[in-house]
Every structure is written in C-alpha cells, then in structure tokens.
Write a protein that holds these residues in place. Structure first.
Motif, PDB file in Angstrom:
ATOM      1  N   LYS A  27      -1.995  -6.291  -4.867  1.00  0.00           N
ATOM      2  CA  LYS A  27      -1.901  -7.638  -4.298  1.00  0.00           C
ATOM      3  C   LYS A  27      -1.086  -8.390  -5.349  1.00  0.00           C
ATOM      4  O   LYS A  27      -1.183  -8.329  -6.500  1.00  0.00           O
ATOM      5  N   ASP A  30      -7.708  -5.755 -11.631  1.00  0.00           N
ATOM      6  CA  ASP A  30      -8.526  -6.669 -10.716  1.00  0.00           C
ATOM      7  C   ASP A  30      -7.556  -6.968  -9.274  1.00  0.00           C
ATOM      8  O   ASP A  30      -8.518  -6.952  -8.205  1.00  0.00           O
ATOM      9  N   SER A  31      -6.448  -6.643  -9.466  1.00  0.00           N
ATOM     10  CA  SER A  31      -5.687  -6.834  -8.064  1.00  0.00           C
ATOM     11  C   SER A  31      -4.777  -5.564  -7.737  1.00  0.00           C
ATOM     12  O   SER A  31      -4.048  -5.578  -6.855  1.00  0.00           O
ATOM     13  N   ARG A  59       0.675  -1.224   0.032  1.00  0.00           N
ATOM     14  CA  ARG A  59      -0.062   0.088  -0.132  1.00  0.00           C
ATOM     15  C   ARG A  59       0.980   1.220  -0.136  1.00  0.00           C
ATOM     16  O   ARG A  59       2.013   1.401   0.604  1.00  0.00           O
ATOM     17  N   ASP A  94     -10.007 -14.936   4.136  1.00  0.00           N
ATOM     18  CA  ASP A  94      -8.593 -14.602   3.879  1.00  0.00           C
ATOM     19  C   ASP A  94      -8.058 -13.390   5.225  1.00  0.00           C
ATOM     20  O   ASP A  94      -7.791 -12.255   4.937  1.00  0.00           O
ATOM     21  N   ALA A 147      -6.433   2.883   1.395  1.00  0.00           N
ATOM     22  CA  ALA A 147      -7.755   2.789   0.852  1.00  0.00           C
ATOM     23  C   ALA A 147      -8.358   1.362   1.210  1.00  0.00           C
ATOM     24  O   ALA A 147      -7.637   0.665   1.639  1.00  0.00           O
ATOM     25  N   GLY A 148      -9.625   1.160   0.833  1.00  0.00           N
ATOM     26  CA  GLY A 148     -10.082  -0.381   1.151  1.00  0.00           C
ATOM     27  C   GLY A 148     -10.113  -0.281   2.576  1.00  0.00           C
ATOM     28  O   GLY A 148     -10.342   0.295   3.546  1.00  0.00           O
ATOM     29  N   SER A 149      -9.430  -2.003   3.053  1.00  0.00           N
ATOM     30  CA  SER A 149      -9.472  -2.406   4.174  1.00  0.00           C
ATOM     31  C   SER A 149      -8.674  -1.717   5.432  1.00  0.00           C
ATOM     32  O   SER A 149      -9.071  -1.567   6.336  1.00  0.00           O
ATOM     33  N   TYR A 178      -2.010 -11.682   4.038  1.00  0.00           N
ATOM     34  CA  TYR A 178      -3.274 -12.434   4.213  1.00  0.00           C
ATOM     35  C   TYR A 178      -3.189 -13.516   4.050  1.00  0.00           C
ATOM     36  O   TYR A 178      -2.714 -13.991   2.924  1.00  0.00           O
ATOM     37  N   ASP A 228      -2.701   0.755  -4.353  1.00  0.00           N
ATOM     38  CA  ASP A 228      -2.119  -0.682  -3.457  1.00  0.00           C
ATOM     39  C   ASP A 228      -2.190  -1.420  -4.639  1.00  0.00           C
ATOM     40  O   ASP A 228      -2.789  -1.465  -5.578  1.00  0.00           O
ATOM     41  N   ARG A 258     -17.051  -3.452  -7.125  1.00  0.00           N
ATOM     42  CA  ARG A 258     -17.188  -3.708  -5.538  1.00  0.00           C
ATOM     43  C   ARG A 258     -17.987  -2.505  -5.189  1.00  0.00           C
ATOM     44  O   ARG A 258     -19.067  -2.833  -4.277  1.00  0.00           O
TER      45      ARG A 258
HETATM   46  N1  UDP Z   1      -6.728  -7.637  -3.392  1.00  0.00           N
HETATM   47  C1  UDP Z   1      -7.024  -8.473  -4.026  1.00  0.00           C
HETATM   48  N2  UDP Z   1      -7.637  -9.628  -3.722  1.00  0.00           N
HETATM   49  C2  UDP Z   1      -8.154 -10.058  -2.795  1.00  0.00           C
HETATM   50  C3  UDP Z   1      -8.071  -8.842  -1.769  1.00  0.00           C
HETATM   51  C4  UDP Z   1      -7.588  -7.673  -2.015  1.00  0.00           C
HETATM   52  O1  UDP Z   1      -6.583  -8.474  -5.364  1.00  0.00           O
HETATM   53  O2  UDP Z   1      -8.558 -11.221  -2.348  1.00  0.00           O
HETATM   54  C5  UDP Z   1      -6.230  -6.462  -3.733  1.00  0.00           C
HETATM   55  C6  UDP Z   1      -7.225  -5.325  -3.829  1.00  0.00           C
HETATM   56  O3  UDP Z   1      -7.682  -5.064  -5.185  1.00  0.00           O
HETATM   57  C7  UDP Z   1      -6.571  -4.002  -3.356  1.00  0.00           C
HETATM   58  C8  UDP Z   1      -5.327  -4.642  -2.515  1.00  0.00           C
HETATM   59  O4  UDP Z   1      -5.349  -6.008  -2.673  1.00  0.00           O
HETATM   60  O5  UDP Z   1      -5.873  -3.308  -4.339  1.00  0.00           O
HETATM   61  C9  UDP Z   1      -5.755  -4.249  -0.790  1.00  0.00           C
HETATM   62  O6  UDP Z   1      -7.132  -4.813  -0.769  1.00  0.00           O
HETATM   63  P1  UDP Z   1      -7.835  -4.383   0.726  1.00  0.00           P
HETATM   64  O7  UDP Z   1      -6.982  -5.252   1.698  1.00  0.00           O
HETATM   65  O8  UDP Z   1      -8.118  -2.884   0.863  1.00  0.00           O
HETATM   66  O9  UDP Z   1      -9.142  -5.282   0.686  1.00  0.00           O
HETATM   67  P2  UDP Z   1     -10.576  -4.867   0.035  1.00  0.00           P
HETATM   68  O10 UDP Z   1     -10.988  -3.474   0.387  1.00  0.00           O
HETATM   69  O11 UDP Z   1     -10.275  -5.086  -1.556  1.00  0.00           O
HETATM   70  O12 UDP Z   1     -11.661  -5.886   0.603  1.00  0.00           O
END
Ligand code: UDP
Length: 265
Positions: free
Chosen positions: A188, A211-212, A105, A140, A109-111, A132, A186, A230
């Motif tokens: 993955k 997607d990632s 990251r 996860d 953003a996100g989680s 994760y 960010d 999402r």
């Molecule tokens: N991500 C992914 N697959 C997953 C979970 C997350 O590719 O199963 C990617 C997601 O697209 C983002 C980054 O990892 O670019 C961080 O994701 P986050 O932990 O914020 O989770 P999210 O908000 O996607 O649930």
C-alpha cells in the motif's frame, strides 16, 4: 536548499505535534514546508481493534522505509522523503495527503482472496491497482476511480499520476525484494500533493515497510510482514529484522533492536 543545512536542534517535547496516527506521529519540522515523521512501536490491525506494542518495530520501519525512499528518490520517483534524522525520525516535506490507500497486488492475499474467492498465493494475471478511501469510521471502503473523481478526492490527472507512481514503485520494489529472496505479494502507498511555488506535483508519501507490504520468502513462503501480527503468528520483530538484514540495512552481527547489552562469557 535550506533543508540541506544542519537542522536547528529543538528538544522533542518542545516541538509542535501536528498529527498522531496509529503507528506514527508528525511534528513540525525545522524549516517551513518540512515535517518530522516519528515511527512508534505500536502495531494495529483491523482498524485498530487489535493493538500491541512491538519493541523496536518503529526503529526497523524507520530504517527500511528510509532505504526504500532513498532508492525511489535516486530513481527519479518523487517522494516526500528528505533524510533520516535519528533512530525513530525522518525529515520529510510537508504534503497534502490524498485520502486514498493505493494498493498494488501481484499475488492474491488478504482482502482480495476473501472478496473474490481466490486462493491465497495465486499469481494474478497482471498487477492490479485498487483504491480504498481513508476513513476509519467507514473502515476504509474500497472505491472506484468514479467515486474518487466525482467526490473530488483527486482529479483524473492526479489519479493518472498516482497510478503511474504506483506502477513504478511496484516494479522497483518487486525487483528489489526478488533480489534478496522475497516475493512482493502486495503493498500500500499513500500519495500527496507537493507544492513548490506555483507548481504542484504528486509524490509518494507516508512509509513503505513490512507494515504496509506483504512479503513472502521465495523458497518457504514464510510471511515476513504484518500478517504475522494480524494472524497471531508471533515472530514479527524477527521477521522485520530479517527483511532489514537481507536488504543490507542491519549488519549480520548487529544486536536485535530490542535487547540490552549481552554478557560475553
Ligand atoms: N494495507 C495497509 N494499510 C491498510 C490496509 C492495507 O498497509 O490500512 C496493506 C496491507 O499490508 C497489504 C495490502 O495493503 O500489504 C493489501 O491489504 P488488503 O486489502 O489485503 O487488506 P488486509 O488483508 O490487510 O485487511
């Protein structure tokens, strides 16, 4: 280098399916130690509770991921990628996947925004790596290095290699996207063990695509990634096409991947 020779043609329906995931299928490859990675049009989120088919997404992700992995290989960042075979498939080396999602990251953003109460869009003081544990039944869960080494998902040395790869990929991707007016918020990656004779090394596996990754337009902050799906924002395919176009993968005049022939008036 057997895999550099033209590959024997085996019709799709006769290839052995090794694994089917949410967005991809793995088939046995033409040579031992190779697999074919097939990109589907399925979009899933929230551990597959949300699902849709986005016509043409697989074709775009195949191309975008090919572009990125080719550059990683060229920079000496080892990956499983050999070459793209057709619109939806690429030839890859078979690896033993480490059961971790490695998230890097740069911007909250996100989680992480939810978990730590940081406003989305806040630049982080430095790049942060999170792990994760890949397990759908457990959703996860986030894990620490302690869990990873204690439970033997990866050794301390392997984890060092994974982190070094993740940082190199982050530096490369940040610059690549910045150059085309996109902020890498960010992303993955997944890593795997590649066995070559007596040697084993850790390589980048799976895919790197919208997607990632979280990709925001530098000027407008518009989302150009899976968050459009999402968060029910629409325009997902168009956003992925724009990413491909900016990277120079799609020709400006090329038809969108999901439309038929156009009638010229
Ligand atoms: N991500 C992914 N697959 C997953 C979970 C997350 O590719 O199963 C990617 C997601 O697209 C983002 C980054 O990892 O670019 C961080 O994701 P986050 O932990 O914020 O989770 P999210 O908000 O996607 O649930």
């Amino acid at each position: 280098m057997d895999f550099l020779k033209p590959t024997r043609y085996v019709p799709m329906n006769r290839r052995r399916r090794i694994y089917e995931g949410k967005a991809k299928i793995l088939y046995e490859g033409p040579e031992p130690g190779t697999l074919i990675q097939h990109f589907k049009d399925d979009a899933t989120a929230f551990n597959a509770k949300k699902h849709a088919i986005i016509d043409g997404k697989g074709v775009l992700n195949n191309r975008i991921s090919e572009f990125i992995f080719n550059h990683l290989n060229a920079m000496g960042i080892p990956t499983h990628f050999i070459r793209r075979m057709n619109m939806r498939e690429q030839l890859i080396r078979e690896v033993e996947i480490i059961p971790l999602e490695v998230v890097v990251r740069n911007v909250a953003a996100g989680s992480i925004a939810t978990r730590l109460g940081i406003e989305e869009g806040t630049q982080l003081p430095r790049s942060i790596i999170e792990f994760y544990y890949k397990n759908d039944e457990l959703n996860d869960p986030m894990v620490a290095e302690e869990h990873i080494t204690a439970f033997g998902w990866a050794t301390p040395q392997e984890l060092d290699d994974v982190m070094a790869l993740a940082i190199r990929v982050n530096d490369f991707l940040s610059g690549l996207f910045l150059g085309v007016g996109i902020r890498l918020v960010d992303f993955k990656i997944e890593c795997g063990r590649l066995f070559e004779g007596d040697m084993m090394r850790i390589v980048v596996a799976d895919e790197i695509s919208p997607d990632s990754c979280r990709l925001w337009d530098i000027n407008t902050n518009e989302k150009m990634d899976k968050d459009r799906f999402r968060r029910d924002m629409g325009g997902m395919l168009e956003a992925y096409q724009e990413v491909a176009k900016r990277l120079g993968i799609l020709n400006e005049n090329e038809r969108p991947a999901n439309t038929g022939p156009t009638l010229v008036q």
